[in-house]
Design a protein around this motif. Structure first.
Motif, mmCIF file in Angstrom:
data_model
loop_
_atom_site.group_PDB
_atom_site.id
_atom_site.type_symbol
_atom_site.label_atom_id
_atom_site.label_comp_id
_atom_site.label_asym_id
_atom_site.label_seq_id
_atom_site.Cartn_x
_atom_site.Cartn_y
_atom_site.Cartn_z
ATOM 1 N N GLY A 1 0.806 -1.218 0.000
ATOM 2 C CA GLY A 1 0.000 0.000 0.000
ATOM 3 C C GLY A 1 0.834 1.262 0.000
ATOM 4 O O GLY A 1 1.830 1.350 0.704
ATOM 5 N N HIS A 2 0.400 2.248 -0.748
ATOM 6 C CA HIS A 2 1.024 3.567 -0.727
ATOM 7 C C HIS A 2 0.094 4.608 -0.131
ATOM 8 O O HIS A 2 0.520 5.692 0.215
ATOM 9 N N PHE A 3 -1.186 4.323 -0.048
ATOM 10 C CA PHE A 3 -2.167 5.292 0.426
ATOM 11 C C PHE A 3 -3.140 4.600 1.372
ATOM 12 O O PHE A 3 -3.270 3.380 1.356
ATOM 13 N N GLY A 4 -3.842 5.371 2.159
ATOM 14 C CA GLY A 4 -4.742 4.790 3.144
ATOM 15 C C GLY A 4 -6.174 4.695 2.697
ATOM 16 O O GLY A 4 -7.057 4.448 3.502
ATOM 17 N N LEU A 5 -6.421 4.904 1.412
ATOM 18 C CA LEU A 5 -7.809 4.957 0.948
ATOM 19 C C LEU A 5 -8.375 3.608 0.530
ATOM 20 O O LEU A 5 -9.554 3.500 0.252
ATOM 21 N N GLY A 6 -7.525 2.569 0.467
ATOM 22 C CA GLY A 6 -7.995 1.293 -0.044
ATOM 23 C C GLY A 6 -9.180 0.733 0.712
ATOM 24 O O GLY A 6 -10.102 0.161 0.125
ATOM 25 N N PHE A 7 -9.193 0.898 2.040
ATOM 26 C CA PHE A 7 -10.281 0.360 2.855
ATOM 27 C C PHE A 7 -11.635 0.902 2.413
ATOM 28 O O PHE A 7 -12.643 0.181 2.408
ATOM 29 N N TYR A 8 -11.687 2.170 2.013
ATOM 30 C CA TYR A 8 -12.975 2.806 1.727
ATOM 31 C C TYR A 8 -13.597 2.320 0.419
ATOM 32 O O TYR A 8 -14.758 2.590 0.153
ATOM 33 N N SER A 9 -12.830 1.562 -0.372
ATOM 34 C CA SER A 9 -13.419 0.960 -1.580
ATOM 35 C C SER A 9 -14.531 -0.016 -1.193
ATOM 36 O O SER A 9 -15.395 -0.332 -2.014
ATOM 37 N N ALA A 10 -14.523 -0.493 0.068
ATOM 38 C CA ALA A 10 -15.563 -1.415 0.531
ATOM 39 C C ALA A 10 -16.947 -0.797 0.408
ATOM 40 O O ALA A 10 -17.943 -1.495 0.154
ATOM 41 N N PHE A 11 -17.020 0.536 0.566
ATOM 42 C CA PHE A 11 -18.328 1.190 0.538
ATOM 43 C C PHE A 11 -18.884 1.345 -0.884
ATOM 44 O O PHE A 11 -20.009 1.804 -1.053
ATOM 45 N N MET A 12 -18.105 0.944 -1.888
ATOM 46 C CA MET A 12 -18.653 0.913 -3.237
ATOM 47 C C MET A 12 -19.673 -0.205 -3.388
ATOM 48 O O MET A 12 -20.563 -0.134 -4.229
ATOM 49 N N VAL A 13 -19.523 -1.257 -2.565
ATOM 50 C CA VAL A 13 -20.391 -2.428 -2.723
ATOM 51 C C VAL A 13 -21.178 -2.768 -1.462
ATOM 52 O O VAL A 13 -22.131 -3.543 -1.519
ATOM 53 N N ALA A 14 -20.781 -2.196 -0.312
ATOM 54 C CA ALA A 14 -21.399 -2.591 0.960
ATOM 55 C C ALA A 14 -22.203 -1.447 1.559
ATOM 56 O O ALA A 14 -21.798 -0.290 1.508
ATOM 57 N N GLU A 15 -23.352 -1.786 2.137
ATOM 58 C CA GLU A 15 -24.138 -0.779 2.850
ATOM 59 C C GLU A 15 -23.683 -0.672 4.306
ATOM 60 O O GLU A 15 -23.928 0.328 4.976
ATOM 61 N N LYS A 16 -23.012 -1.710 4.773
ATOM 62 C CA LYS A 16 -22.490 -1.696 6.133
ATOM 63 C C LYS A 16 -21.159 -2.450 6.132
ATOM 64 O O LYS A 16 -21.002 -3.478 5.471
ATOM 65 N N VAL A 17 -20.180 -1.912 6.898
ATOM 66 C CA VAL A 17 -18.866 -2.543 7.000
ATOM 67 C C VAL A 17 -18.472 -2.596 8.467
ATOM 68 O O VAL A 17 -18.647 -1.615 9.209
ATOM 69 N N THR A 18 -17.947 -3.729 8.906
ATOM 70 C CA THR A 18 -17.437 -3.840 10.273
ATOM 71 C C THR A 18 -15.979 -4.259 10.241
ATOM 72 O O THR A 18 -15.523 -4.935 9.311
ATOM 73 N N ILE A 19 -15.246 -3.850 11.277
ATOM 74 C CA ILE A 19 -13.848 -4.247 11.465
ATOM 75 C C ILE A 19 -13.723 -4.839 12.860
ATOM 76 O O ILE A 19 -14.181 -4.239 13.837
ATOM 77 N N ASP A 20 -13.122 -6.016 12.930
ATOM 78 C CA ASP A 20 -12.767 -6.610 14.219
ATOM 79 C C ASP A 20 -11.267 -6.844 14.196
ATOM 80 O O ASP A 20 -10.760 -7.609 13.360
ATOM 81 N N THR A 21 -10.544 -6.180 15.107
ATOM 82 C CA THR A 21 -9.087 -6.203 15.029
ATOM 83 C C THR A 21 -8.469 -6.258 16.411
ATOM 84 O O THR A 21 -9.041 -5.759 17.396
ATOM 85 N N LEU A 22 -7.289 -6.870 16.465
ATOM 86 C CA LEU A 22 -6.512 -6.922 17.697
ATOM 87 C C LEU A 22 -5.047 -6.697 17.338
ATOM 88 O O LEU A 22 -4.497 -7.404 16.484
ATOM 89 N N SER A 23 -4.436 -5.730 17.983
ATOM 90 C CA SER A 23 -3.036 -5.412 17.714
ATOM 91 C C SER A 23 -2.125 -6.498 18.274
ATOM 92 O O SER A 23 -2.459 -7.180 19.256
ATOM 93 N N TYR A 24 -0.940 -6.614 17.645
ATOM 94 C CA TYR A 24 0.077 -7.565 18.110
ATOM 95 C C TYR A 24 0.671 -7.132 19.448
ATOM 96 O O TYR A 24 1.322 -7.928 20.147
ATOM 97 N N ARG A 25 0.510 -5.844 19.818
ATOM 98 C CA ARG A 25 1.167 -5.297 21.013
ATOM 99 C C ARG A 25 0.675 -6.005 22.279
ATOM 100 O O ARG A 25 -0.505 -6.321 22.420
ATOM 101 N N ASP A 26 1.603 -6.212 23.205
ATOM 102 C CA ASP A 26 1.245 -6.842 24.480
ATOM 103 C C ASP A 26 0.212 -5.991 25.212
ATOM 104 O O ASP A 26 0.336 -4.766 25.297
ATOM 105 N N GLY A 27 -0.811 -6.627 25.736
ATOM 106 C CA GLY A 27 -1.819 -5.921 26.506
ATOM 107 C C GLY A 27 -2.827 -5.167 25.677
ATOM 108 O O GLY A 27 -3.677 -4.447 26.224
ATOM 109 N N ALA A 28 -2.779 -5.315 24.333
ATOM 110 C CA ALA A 28 -3.725 -4.600 23.466
ATOM 111 C C ALA A 28 -5.135 -5.136 23.667
ATOM 112 O O ALA A 28 -5.340 -6.306 24.020
ATOM 113 N N THR A 29 -6.094 -4.265 23.437
ATOM 114 C CA THR A 29 -7.504 -4.625 23.570
ATOM 115 C C THR A 29 -8.138 -4.717 22.190
ATOM 116 O O THR A 29 -7.865 -3.891 21.313
#
Length: 642
Positions: free
Chosen positions: A118-146
């Motif tokens: 990736g060179h830009f941060g806009l790639g994620f928003y391409s999801a809204f071309m096809v989706a009416e709703k988008v969810t993200i579930d993520t957990l960082s590699y960092r110790d103690g991350a929530t």
């Protein structure tokens, strides 16, 4: 840890722009989201490599795509670096370019083999071309991350809460719009992902969500949300090991010395679905002053199609960008097939087109130089194969010779001309072989069948001609003439050289010219054809009664008009003047000369003209009908006389 709000957008109404302008094809969202997943995994591996984190010994990097046509959803999961609450807030909730600039600065070192896609941060928003709703579930590699859960409907308002993901990585779920549910079909998903992601550097697995079977036994789930396989003894028939949809180590990424001939051919078949073997190929492998790798194939051309165009696929860090981008691939090279991967390409924010950059011209020039060097090297070290391939590669070389000045200079001495005996000659060799009979002139054939009568005459006279039968040859020889003073190309039926004629004694010239003019006038009157000259000659070959010659300049003018499709203009305006040549040494011509005013002489004149047209090509439907009728009548008269 809850937050609600509106996305911070630097430009008003950016989402309609993202949906309708930023990406030309809606299916591009698969490429963008999977690329982001690859980036997340690549970053995690980098951190492990420099000691900032420690991956388990059994860690297997992968992207999983799960489609569900029943619920009209798509899940794209990676086991990469993940995000903290603050990182989601910064990179997802603020649509701005500053984050991209920071990222580029942080990863500006291009010497590392593991490049971030990736060179830009806009790639994620391409999801809204096809989706009416988008969810993200993520957990960082960092110790103690929530864990973080993020969701947005419509793309402008969002909600962030604590999530329940227990292993590092990210899952993006798309709830598709009604007009985009095709992308939750397994076969459509595989088609799109194969198009864009066939060579991404992380294994990609695509599957369809399975309906849960009714059972009293509880379903066991792994920490990352996958259903555990049944390991009991009763489970005798184990499913086959799933295979990734992509090849993470494409052939072009290897060093040429590591690749076999069979591998090159197999890669060609796999990528281009062409089961005719390529003639040969060029493996590009450059690290400085820019990073570029690729393979260009010279295919066997199909002459049944006038518009011959290959396919050169452009990649950026193994991510497919587009076919045949003319800014990178010189136009004449688009006759080839191949792949080019250049991580240094200055792409625009959608990764679908190039920014206007002088750097691109350097890449284009490099590719041109490598192709020219491969061809000239083959001529010098493997001339036998160069000649064997010439008929297939000559349209490509001639196109490049016309369109690219640097390519023209490199290939100028390596262009071949196949003569009527199948021998391959350079231009100086062509001129040398015929300088005693027609200095600075090259005669050529465009159709060996139609011009066979002329070829036979040339052979009998010991005169050579070359075959130029491709539709690019007319423009090519015009270009060669412009580069070589006094040089002329003439089609074999342009005019009759003196080598085909008998000399007339000096004291007979005046009477011959008078008789020839009378005969020509009589035949022209009998034929009544506009734009027709009639010449009477003494040809050495007494078996030839009549033949047609065409003005080279007039014929080229007509071809040029057709090439540029100057519709609305009468094609006959530029039709070259035909010349009917009558051989006074043939008995039929002598009959017409001795019976100029008879009805039979007029019929024979028409017959001589139609026979000349037939030997030169084909008759119009009307002339063909008339020719057949006349033949029947002439044969009937001969039969009655007997």
């Amino acid at each position: 840890m809850n937050k609600q709000g509106s996305l911070s957008i630097n430009s008003e109404n950016i989402f309609p722009i993202i949906k309708k302008w930023l990406y030309s094809d809606h299916d591009i969202f698969y490429r963008e989201l999977i690329s982001n997943g690859c980036d997340a995994i690549t970053k995690l591996k980098k951190l492990d490599m420099i000691g900032e984190c420690s991956l388990p010994d059994d860690y297997e990097a992968k992207i999983q795509v799960i489609v569900d046509p029943e619920t009209k959803t798509i899940q794209i999961m990676d086991n990469g670096i993940g995000m903290t609450f603050e990182e989601v807030d910064e990179y997802i909730n603020q649509i701005a370019f500053s984050g991209a600039q920071d990222f580029l600065e942080k990863y500006k070192d291009k010497t590392n083999d593991d490049q971030i896609i990736g060179h830009f941060g806009l790639g994620f928003y391409s999801a809204f071309m096809v989706a009416e709703k988008v969810t993200i579930d993520t957990l960082s590699y960092r110790d103690g991350a929530t864990s973080v859960h993020w969701e947005s409907e419509g793309g402008t308002d969002f909600e962030m809460t604590e999530g329940d993901r227990t292993v590092p990585g990210t899952t993006i779920t798309l709830y598709l719009q009604d007009d985009c549910t095709e992308f939750s079909n397994l076969y459509r998903a595989e088609e799109v992902i194969s198009k864009y992601c066939s060579f991404m550097p992380v294994p990609i697995f695509v599957s369809e969500a399975k309906a849960e079977e009714e059972t009293d036994e509880p379903i066991e789930v792994t920490e990352d949300g996958e259903v555990k396989a049944d390991e009991s003894e009763e489970s005798e028939n184990k499913p086959e090991e799933p295979k990734p949809i992509n090849d993470t180590h494409p052939l072009w990424a290897k060093h040429p010395n590591e690749c076999t001939e069979d591998e090159y051919k197999e890669f060609y078949r796999k990528v281009f679905h062409d089961y005719k073997e390529p003639l040969f190929w060029i493996h590009l492998n450059m690290d400085y002053p820019f990073n570029l790798k690729g393979i260009l194939y010279f295919p066997r051309l199909n002459y049944q199609y006038e518009n011959i165009e290959g396919t050169i696929k452009l990649y950026n860090n193994q991510v497919f960008i587009a076919d045949n981008i003319k800014e990178v691939i010189p136009e004449f090279l688009l006759l080839l097939k191949g792949v080019i991967d250049c991580p240094d390409l200055p792409l625009n924010v959608s990764r679908s087109a190039l920014q206007n950059d002088g750097f691109v011209k350097k890449i284009s020039d490099y590719i041109t130089k490598k192709v020219a060097d491969r061809l000239t090297g083959m001529y010098k070290t493997d001339k036998e194969n160069y000649e064997k391939y010439w008929d297939d590669i000559s349209p490509f070389i001639k196109f490049g010779y016309i369109r690219d000045e640097k390519f023209e200079k490199k290939l100028n001495d390596y262009i071949l001309y196949k003569n009527i005996d199948g021998k391959y000659l350079t231009l100086p060799e062509c001129l040398e072989e015929n300088k005693e009979k027609h200095e600075n002139t090259v005669f050529y054939v465009t159709d060996e069948k139609e011009q066979s009568q002329y070829i036979n005459m040339f052979r009998e006279a010991g005169t050579d001609a070359v075959i130029l039968s491709h539709n690019i040859d007319s423009a090519f020889i015009t270009h060669v003439e412009a580069k070589n003073k006094d040089l002329k190309f003439k089609r074999i039926d342009d005019d009759l050289s003196d080598v085909f004629k008998e000399e007339t004694a000096e004291d007979e010239k005046e009477s011959f010219e008078t008789a020839a003019k009378e005969l020509a006038d009589a035949v022209k009157t009998a034929l009544g054809v506009e734009k027709l000259d009639v010449k009477v000659e003494k040809l050495k070959n007494a078996s030839v009664a009549s033949m047609i010659t065409l003005s080279e300049e007039g014929r080229r003018m007509q071809e040029m008009m057709r090439m540029y499709s100057m519709s609305g203009m009468d094609d006959s305006m530029f039709a070259p003047t035909q010349t009917l040549v009558l051989n006074v040494n043939h008995p039929l011509v002598q009959y017409v000369q001795n019976h100029k005013d008879s009805e039979m002489a007029a019929e024979v004149s028409k017959q001589l003209y139609d026979l000349a047209l037939l030997s030169h090509g084909s008759l119009t439907p009307d002339r063909m009908a008339e020719f057949i009728t006349r033949n029947n009548e002439l044969m009937l008269k001969l039969a009655e006389e007997k």
